[in-house]
Motif scaffolding. Structure first.
Motif, PDB file in Angstrom:
ATOM      1  N   ARG A  86     106.872 100.473  97.553  1.00 26.75           N
ATOM      2  CA  ARG A  86     106.013  99.279  97.606  1.00 26.75           C
ATOM      3  C   ARG A  86     104.751  99.448  96.751  1.00 26.75           C
ATOM      4  O   ARG A  86     104.381  98.553  96.003  1.00 26.75           O
ATOM      5  CB  ARG A  86     105.599  98.990  99.053  1.00 26.75           C
ATOM      6  CG  ARG A  86     106.746  98.635  99.988  1.00 26.75           C
ATOM      7  CD  ARG A  86     107.270  97.224  99.732  1.00 26.75           C
ATOM      8  NE  ARG A  86     108.367  96.905 100.641  1.00 26.75           N
ATOM      9  CZ  ARG A  86     108.213  96.421 101.866  1.00 26.75           C
ATOM     10  NH1 ARG A  86     107.004  96.202 102.349  1.00 26.75           N
ATOM     11  NH2 ARG A  86     109.261  96.152 102.604  1.00 26.75           N
ATOM     12  N   VAL A  87     104.059 100.602  96.907  1.00 21.57           N
ATOM     13  CA  VAL A  87     102.780 100.762  96.199  1.00 21.57           C
ATOM     14  C   VAL A  87     102.977 101.071  94.716  1.00 21.57           C
ATOM     15  O   VAL A  87     102.084 100.833  93.907  1.00 21.57           O
ATOM     16  CB  VAL A  87     101.884 101.852  96.853  1.00 21.57           C
ATOM     17  CG1 VAL A  87     101.634 101.549  98.307  1.00 21.57           C
ATOM     18  CG2 VAL A  87     102.475 103.243  96.688  1.00 21.57           C
ATOM     19  N   GLY A 144     101.995 106.507  94.641  1.00 17.73           N
ATOM     20  CA  GLY A 144     103.429 106.283  94.859  1.00 17.73           C
ATOM     21  C   GLY A 144     104.242 107.546  94.658  1.00 17.73           C
ATOM     22  O   GLY A 144     105.128 107.859  95.456  1.00 17.73           O
TER      23      GLY A 144
END
Length: 311
Positions: A86-87, A144
């Motif tokens: 996601r990040v 990430g």
């Protein structure tokens, strides 16, 4: 004895695992809530399978507590895994996850007091070179990649512990209690997440109909089936061959992500150079390991037996 059918099933399992990070990115709820629902659905499904196949849940209180503890480790592994996708991106997440084989090589001697193999030190340095290249060219995705590497380390730890558990208990029981432990671990972490990590100090379980399709696919197709299937195949396929096949997961995932998400998954040349170094290290590790074991075996044989190549 392994047949073509067994190898075909193994590659299908690896292919399915390649979609895990992609599904995690497609589902709209955050990583913590996603892991909670995934493990809840998987644990409930496995419990129903055990009940309706007439198998027993009983394996002893001590083992159940231990397996639930391993499940809590799995919940942390998955929360970092999905948060990484996601990040940053699916490709960054999977590049970090590609270090899991090396983490296994480093951590297993620590867990079981085994001798560290010299070639593994060299491969560890090579992997860190790959990570350095990724960091240098994709520094904006540093969080990430760190999450991906952390997830790989936790995944390696739970795999090492699991390798001992599978010798004593049914794979179905182990997976059921581990999924229950992962669900419990996520639930216990949720108040901390809500207070300190959630942007609006809230949890989000509102899913669209498409989200439900994705999450059921993730829980049933990418969790229940591969976990039980891979353990069953270990009885047929040599672990060396299984490891070679499983190492294809990051390759599949990165290719799928590029075709599904397009330009958002496009990375710099430095990323691909670093990822290739990591994947090369992962693929070469079992080959070097096999040669090391053969040399160790030859050194224990009497002179003249298997030692013709030494001068």
């Amino acid at each position: 004895m392994a047949s073509f059918k067994h190898y075909l099933e193994l590659h299908f399992i690896v292919f399915v695992w390649g979609f895990t990070a992609i599904l995690g990115k497609l589902i709209s709820i955050p990583a913590v809530e996603l892991v909670f629902l995934r493990t809840l659905i998987a644990a409930a499904t496995l419990a129903l399978i055990i009940k309706f196949t007439g198998k027993s849940f009983r394996i002893g209180r001590g083992p159940i507590i231990k397996i639930i503890g391993v499940g809590m480790l799995i919940s942390a592994h998955w929360m970092l895994f999905f948060a990484s996708a996601r990040v940053a991106s699916v490709s960054i997440c999977l590049a970090g996850m590609a270090t899991s084989s090396l983490w296994t090589a480093i951590l297993e001697p620590i867990f079981y007091q085994k001798k560290i193999k010299p070639h593994e030190i060299g491969l560890a340095l090579l992997i860190f070179l790959g990570l350095y290249l990724i960091f240098q060219f994709e520094f904006s995705h540093a969080l990430g990649i760190l999450m991906g590497v952390g997830s790989a380390m936790l995944g390696a730890t739970f795999s090492i512990i699991n390798s001992r558990l599978t010798r004593k208990y049914s794979p179905l029981n182990i997976t059921c209690y581990e999924m229950a432990g992962a669900c419990l671990g996520t639930a216990l972490f949720m108040p901390i997440y809500q207070l300190f990590l959630s942007p609006d100090h809230a949890v989000h379980f509102t899913l669209t109909p498409l989200d439900w399709v994705y999450i059921l696919t993730l829980a049933l197709v990418c969790t229940v089936y591969p976990f039980t299937g891979s353990v069953r195949l270990m009885q047929r396929i040599p672990i060396f061959n299984m490891n070679l096949s499983i190492n294809l997961e990051p390759v599949y995932g990165i290719v799928f992500a590029y075709f599904i998400f397009g330009e958002s998954e496009h990375m710099s040349g430095g990323f691909y150079a670093g990822a290739l170094i990591i994947l090369f290290s992962v693929f070469i590790h079992p080959i070097l390991d096999r040669r090391y074991e053969n040399r160790q075996l030859q050194s224990t044989l009497p002179n003249g037996i298997g030692g013709a190549g030494h001068s």
